[in-house]
Write a protein that holds these residues in place. Structure first.
Motif, short mmCIF file in Angstrom:
data_model
loop_
_atom_site.label_atom_id
_atom_site.label_comp_id
_atom_site.label_asym_id
_atom_site.label_seq_id
_atom_site.Cartn_x
_atom_site.Cartn_y
_atom_site.Cartn_z
N GLU A 189 9.18 0.26 4.49
CA GLU A 189 8.00 -0.28 4.54
C GLU A 189 7.54 0.29 5.85
N GLN A 197 -1.77 -7.06 1.98
CA GLN A 197 -3.06 -7.11 2.77
C GLN A 197 -2.99 -8.44 3.52
N ARG A 225 -2.31 -4.39 7.29
CA ARG A 225 -1.75 -4.17 6.01
C ARG A 225 -0.58 -3.44 5.61
N GLY A 269 3.64 -0.58 8.59
CA GLY A 269 2.08 -1.11 8.83
C GLY A 269 2.28 -2.32 9.72
N THR A 311 3.67 2.86 -4.53
CA THR A 311 3.51 2.16 -3.35
C THR A 311 2.77 0.67 -3.40
N SER A 367 2.77 -1.60 4.14
CA SER A 367 2.75 -0.60 2.78
C SER A 367 4.42 -0.56 2.45
N CYS A 368 4.68 -0.30 1.23
CA CYS A 368 6.06 -0.22 0.98
C CYS A 368 6.28 0.79 -0.08
N ARG A 418 -0.84 -2.77 -5.95
CA ARG A 418 0.19 -1.47 -5.94
C ARG A 418 -0.67 -0.29 -6.44
N TYR A 466 1.18 -2.68 -1.54
CA TYR A 466 0.61 -3.09 -0.25
C TYR A 466 0.60 -4.60 0.03
N CYS A 514 10.42 -5.45 1.93
CA CYS A 514 9.89 -5.48 0.61
C CYS A 514 11.12 -5.16 -0.12
N TRP A 519 7.48 -9.34 -1.52
CA TRP A 519 7.52 -9.09 -0.06
C TRP A 519 8.20 -10.62 0.45
#
Length: 126
Positions: A6, A82, A19, A8, A78, A21-22, A72, A80, A96, A36
């Motif tokens: 992860e 938001q 935001r 962000g 990846t 990210s993973c 995704r 996301y 994640c 998540w």
């Protein structure tokens, strides 16, 4: 299993956005249902959001519905998250998690995911 990283997280004022990210890597990274979760100090881990491997189905906790959006990019392996209109109640470590798409997907149950990231801290100040 896949490896999940992860990024962000950070410190943001109430009303702000972040935001997450993973990034997934590994042999089955492209075919993972993803979720998540978050855990605040002194509280149990809770479901936040999830997305199936194709991106065609998304799921949200009531507490974040309308404020958070999961997506995704399978070309980048990846996922996301938001996060908008953040409140201090969103402060937590966000994780994640992934599970192979061949397994029946029950997105809100953390115990059914078999890969987890190390977590990223999100702190929302009032």
């Amino acid at each position: 299993q896949v490896q999940l990283v992860e990024s962000g997280g950070g410190l943001v004022q109430a009303g702000g956005s972040l935001r997450l990210s993973c990034a997934a890597s590994g042999r089955t990274a492209s075919r993972q249902n993803m979720g998540w979760f978050r855990q605040a100090p002194g509280k149990e881990r809770e479901f936040v959001s999830a997305i199936n491997w194709s991106g065609g189905s998304t799921y949200y906790a009531d507490s974040v519905k309308g404020r958070f959006t999961i997506s995704r990019d399978n070309a980048k392996n990846t996922v996301y998250l938001q996060m908008n209109s953040l409140t201090p109640e969103d402060t937590a470590v966000y994780y994640c998690a992934g599970v192979q798409a061949t397994v029946r997907f029950i997105p809100r149950v953390g115990a059914l995911y078999d890969s987890w990231g190390q977590g990223t801290q999100v702190t929302v100040s009032s």
